[in-house]
Design a protein around this motif. Structure first.
Motif, PDB file in Angstrom:
ATOM      1  N   LEU A  60       0.819  -1.211   0.000  1.00 20.94           N
ATOM      2  CA  LEU A  60       0.000   0.000   0.000  1.00 20.94           C
ATOM      3  C   LEU A  60       0.853   1.261   0.000  1.00 20.94           C
ATOM      4  CD1 LEU A  60      -2.611  -1.051   2.705  1.00 20.94           C
ATOM      5  CD2 LEU A  60      -2.845  -1.215   0.215  1.00 20.94           C
ATOM      6  N   GLU A  61       0.303   2.316  -0.594  1.00 18.98           N
ATOM      7  CA  GLU A  61       0.962   3.626  -0.571  1.00 18.98           C
ATOM      8  C   GLU A  61       0.416   4.427   0.596  1.00 18.98           C
ATOM      9  OE1 GLU A  61       1.902   7.557  -3.309  1.00 18.98           O
ATOM     10  OE2 GLU A  61       0.705   5.938  -4.156  1.00 18.98           O
ATOM     11  N   GLU A  62       1.323   4.992   1.380  1.00 19.93           N
ATOM     12  CA  GLU A  62       0.899   5.818   2.508  1.00 19.93           C
ATOM     13  C   GLU A  62       1.047   7.295   2.171  1.00 19.93           C
ATOM     14  OE1 GLU A  62       3.181   7.769   4.416  1.00 19.93           O
ATOM     15  OE2 GLU A  62       4.964   7.042   3.443  1.00 19.93           O
ATOM     16  N   SER A  63       0.140   8.086   2.736  1.00 18.68           N
ATOM     17  CA  SER A  63       0.196   9.542   2.633  1.00 18.68           C
ATOM     18  C   SER A  63       0.117  10.084   4.052  1.00 18.68           C
ATOM     19  CB  SER A  63      -0.993  10.077   1.833  1.00 18.68           C
ATOM     20  OG  SER A  63      -0.973   9.588   0.518  1.00 18.68           O
ATOM     21  N   ILE A  64       1.012  10.989   4.376  1.00 16.43           N
ATOM     22  CA  ILE A  64       1.039  11.554   5.728  1.00 16.43           C
ATOM     23  C   ILE A  64       1.230  13.065   5.638  1.00 16.43           C
ATOM     24  CG2 ILE A  64       3.507  11.004   5.970  1.00 16.43           C
ATOM     25  CD1 ILE A  64       2.913  10.621   9.007  1.00 16.43           C
ATOM     26  N   TYR A  65       0.408  13.789   6.379  1.00 14.41           N
ATOM     27  CA  TYR A  65       0.463  15.252   6.379  1.00 14.41           C
ATOM     28  C   TYR A  65       0.291  15.765   7.801  1.00 14.41           C
ATOM     29  CZ  TYR A  65       0.127  15.096   1.331  1.00 14.41           C
ATOM     30  OH  TYR A  65       0.378  14.856   0.011  1.00 14.41           O
ATOM     31  N   VAL A  66       1.067  16.776   8.148  1.00 14.99           N
ATOM     32  CA  VAL A  66       0.997  17.398   9.469  1.00 14.99           C
ATOM     33  C   VAL A  66       0.806  18.897   9.269  1.00 14.99           C
ATOM     34  CG1 VAL A  66       2.280  17.861  11.608  1.00 14.99           C
ATOM     35  CG2 VAL A  66       2.461  15.619  10.503  1.00 14.99           C
ATOM     36  N   ARG A  67      -0.092  19.450  10.063  1.00 16.33           N
ATOM     37  CA  ARG A  67      -0.348  20.895  10.011  1.00 16.33           C
ATOM     38  C   ARG A  67       0.977  21.647  10.154  1.00 16.33           C
ATOM     39  NH1 ARG A  67      -5.036  23.129  10.131  1.00 16.33           N
ATOM     40  NH2 ARG A  67      -6.139  21.322  10.928  1.00 16.33           N
ATOM     41  N   CYS A 118       5.915   8.174  -1.924  1.00 18.06           N
ATOM     42  CA  CYS A 118       6.527   8.976  -2.986  1.00 18.06           C
ATOM     43  C   CYS A 118       6.643  10.403  -2.443  1.00 18.06           C
ATOM     44  CB  CYS A 118       5.660   8.929  -4.237  1.00 18.06           C
ATOM     45  SG  CYS A 118       6.359   9.835  -5.626  1.00 18.06           S
ATOM     46  N   ILE A 119       7.874  10.894  -2.321  1.00 16.31           N
ATOM     47  CA  ILE A 119       8.144  12.157  -1.637  1.00 16.31           C
ATOM     48  C   ILE A 119       8.925  13.083  -2.563  1.00 16.31           C
ATOM     49  CG2 ILE A 119       9.237  13.187   0.395  1.00 16.31           C
ATOM     50  CD1 ILE A 119       9.189  10.312   1.632  1.00 16.31           C
ATOM     51  N   PHE A 120       8.576  14.367  -2.569  1.00 21.54           N
ATOM     52  CA  PHE A 120       9.381  15.325  -3.325  1.00 21.54           C
ATOM     53  C   PHE A 120      10.825  15.233  -2.848  1.00 21.54           C
ATOM     54  CE2 PHE A 120       5.971  18.786  -4.389  1.00 21.54           C
ATOM     55  CZ  PHE A 120       5.296  17.873  -5.179  1.00 21.54           C
ATOM     56  N   LYS A 121      11.757  15.228  -3.772  1.00 24.81           N
ATOM     57  CA  LYS A 121      13.177  15.132  -3.427  1.00 24.81           C
ATOM     58  C   LYS A 121      13.610  16.308  -2.544  1.00 24.81           C
ATOM     59  CE  LYS A 121      17.645  14.215  -5.564  1.00 24.81           C
ATOM     60  NZ  LYS A 121      18.356  14.026  -6.823  1.00 24.81           N
ATOM     61  N   THR A 122      12.961  17.435  -2.702  1.00 25.23           N
ATOM     62  CA  THR A 122      13.287  18.622  -1.915  1.00 25.23           C
ATOM     63  C   THR A 122      12.721  18.553  -0.487  1.00 25.23           C
ATOM     64  OG1 THR A 122      11.335  19.711  -2.833  1.00 25.23           O
ATOM     65  CG2 THR A 122      13.445  20.141  -3.929  1.00 25.23           C
ATOM     66  N   ASN A 123      11.837  17.604  -0.217  1.00 30.61           N
ATOM     67  CA  ASN A 123      11.218  17.484   1.101  1.00 30.61           C
ATOM     68  C   ASN A 123      12.099  16.596   1.984  1.00 30.61           C
ATOM     69  OD1 ASN A 123       9.570  17.264   3.338  1.00 30.61           O
ATOM     70  ND2 ASN A 123       7.703  16.942   2.148  1.00 30.61           N
ATOM     71  N   SER A 125      10.699  15.009   5.316  1.00 28.83           N
ATOM     72  CA  SER A 125       9.863  13.817   5.154  1.00 28.83           C
ATOM     73  C   SER A 125      10.702  12.597   4.808  1.00 28.83           C
ATOM     74  CB  SER A 125       8.799  14.050   4.077  1.00 28.83           C
ATOM     75  OG  SER A 125       7.932  12.936   4.004  1.00 28.83           O
ATOM     76  N   ILE A 126      11.691  12.779   3.955  1.00 30.20           N
ATOM     77  CA  ILE A 126      12.588  11.664   3.608  1.00 30.20           C
ATOM     78  C   ILE A 126      13.296  11.180   4.872  1.00 30.20           C
ATOM     79  CG2 ILE A 126      14.657  10.987   2.323  1.00 30.20           C
ATOM     80  CD1 ILE A 126      13.713  13.043   0.140  1.00 30.20           C
ATOM     81  N   ALA A 127      13.803  12.108   5.677  1.00 33.38           N
ATOM     82  CA  ALA A 127      14.509  11.740   6.915  1.00 33.38           C
ATOM     83  C   ALA A 127      13.571  11.015   7.881  1.00 33.38           C
ATOM     84  CB  ALA A 127      15.099  12.985   7.577  1.00 33.38           C
ATOM     85  N   LEU A 128      12.346  11.484   8.012  1.00 40.70           N
ATOM     86  CA  LEU A 128      11.374  10.819   8.890  1.00 40.70           C
ATOM     87  C   LEU A 128      11.147   9.385   8.430  1.00 40.70           C
ATOM     88  CD1 LEU A 128       9.149  10.634  11.067  1.00 40.70           C
ATOM     89  CD2 LEU A 128       7.576  11.579   9.351  1.00 40.70           C
ATOM     90  N   HIS A 129      10.923   9.208   7.149  1.00 37.83           N
ATOM     91  CA  HIS A 129      10.670   7.867   6.628  1.00 37.83           C
ATOM     92  C   HIS A 129      11.873   6.948   6.840  1.00 37.83           C
ATOM     93  CE1 HIS A 129       7.142   9.724   4.857  1.00 37.83           C
ATOM     94  NE2 HIS A 129       6.675   8.501   4.678  1.00 37.83           N
ATOM     95  N   GLU A 130      13.059   7.461   6.594  1.00 38.83           N
ATOM     96  CA  GLU A 130      14.257   6.642   6.819  1.00 38.83           C
ATOM     97  C   GLU A 130      14.390   6.270   8.296  1.00 38.83           C
ATOM     98  OE1 GLU A 130      17.450   7.506   3.365  1.00 38.83           O
ATOM     99  OE2 GLU A 130      17.198   9.169   4.785  1.00 38.83           O
ATOM    100  N   VAL A 143      10.147   5.594  -1.505  1.00 42.81           N
ATOM    101  CA  VAL A 143      10.597   4.893  -0.303  1.00 42.81           C
ATOM    102  C   VAL A 143       9.684   3.700  -0.052  1.00 42.81           C
ATOM    103  CG1 VAL A 143      11.652   6.937   0.765  1.00 42.81           C
ATOM    104  CG2 VAL A 143       9.251   6.397   1.232  1.00 42.81           C
ATOM    105  N   GLU A 144      10.246   2.707   0.623  1.00 43.50           N
ATOM    106  CA  GLU A 144       9.478   1.502   0.904  1.00 43.50           C
ATOM    107  C   GLU A 144       9.907   0.941   2.254  1.00 43.50           C
ATOM    108  OE1 GLU A 144       8.610  -2.152  -1.907  1.00 43.50           O
ATOM    109  OE2 GLU A 144      10.625  -2.297  -1.058  1.00 43.50           O
ATOM    110  N   ARG A 145       8.938   0.425   2.970  1.00 47.78           N
ATOM    111  CA  ARG A 145       9.226  -0.244   4.242  1.00 47.78           C
ATOM    112  C   ARG A 145       8.600  -1.624   4.194  1.00 47.78           C
ATOM    113  NH1 ARG A 145       7.584  -1.948   8.984  1.00 47.78           N
ATOM    114  NH2 ARG A 145       8.927  -1.634  10.787  1.00 47.78           N
ATOM    115  N   ARG A 146       9.438  -2.635   4.275  1.00 48.02           N
ATOM    116  CA  ARG A 146       8.953  -4.014   4.329  1.00 48.02           C
ATOM    117  C   ARG A 146       8.639  -4.345   5.780  1.00 48.02           C
ATOM    118  NH1 ARG A 146       8.936  -7.440  -0.375  1.00 48.02           N
ATOM    119  NH2 ARG A 146       9.435  -5.998  -2.033  1.00 48.02           N
TER     120      ARG A 146
END
Length: 163
Positions: free
Chosen positions: A75-82, A113-118, A121-126, A153-156
């Motif tokens: 599944l693809e996840e979407s996460i957003y924070v105010r 799928c994350i913008f490369k400039t974000n 978010s990339i760091a959080l996912h890692e 990014v992917e998490r097994r």
């Protein structure tokens, strides 16, 4: 408090999504959808909000990556924070909750799928066990008309057994 997303949360959820669209740092979507369209784009399960003092501070939801039943555990996840709540651990709490609950359901992989400039978010996912599996070089334009690259990014699941 993290709880399941309900229809009553639509204004809070969509305001966060609208804020992200206007900010132009996390989605190629240019117009915030109406609730029925938003709801139909995400599976009816594994949808959570982070609520504090009656206000929705963030949300996470999943959607199918592929339509075939063989991919039901991918599944693809979407996460957003105010915006004003970022950096306070809300994203980490939501993603941790999603991972736990998805594993209980037998989901073997979460994709993002994350913008490369974000980079936040990339760091959080890692930090949460996702690994970078690829990049797309400028697949689409953002709300301002700029071509942006994305990182996949992917998490097994730690519970998955692959033979």
């Amino acid at each position: 408090m993290i709880r399941e997303m309900e229809n009553k949360d639509k204004d809070g959820v969509l305001s966060i999504y609208s804020e992200a669209i206007e900010e132009g740092k996390s989605t190629f979507t240019k117009v915030c959808p109406k609730w029925p369209d938003f709801s139909n784009a995400h599976l009816p399960y594994l949808r959570y909000v982070y609520e504090e003092d009656g206000k929705i501070m963030g949300w996470v939801a999943v959607s199918r990556v592929y339509g075939a039943p063989a991919y039901d555990g991918y599944l693809e996840e979407s996460i957003y924070v105010r915006k004003e709540c970022r950096g306070k651990g809300i994203g980490k709490a939501l993603l941790s909750h999603l991972i736990r609950e998805s594993e209980k359901m037998g989901i073997w992989s979460l994709y993002g799928c994350i913008f490369k400039t974000n980079t936040a978010s990339i760091a959080l996912h890692e930090k949460m066990g996702f690994r970078i599996i690829g990049e797309r070089d400028r697949p689409a334009k953002d709300i301002s008309g700029n071509w942006l690259s994305t990182v996949q990014v992917e998490r097994r699941s730690s519970l998955a057994i692959f033979n």
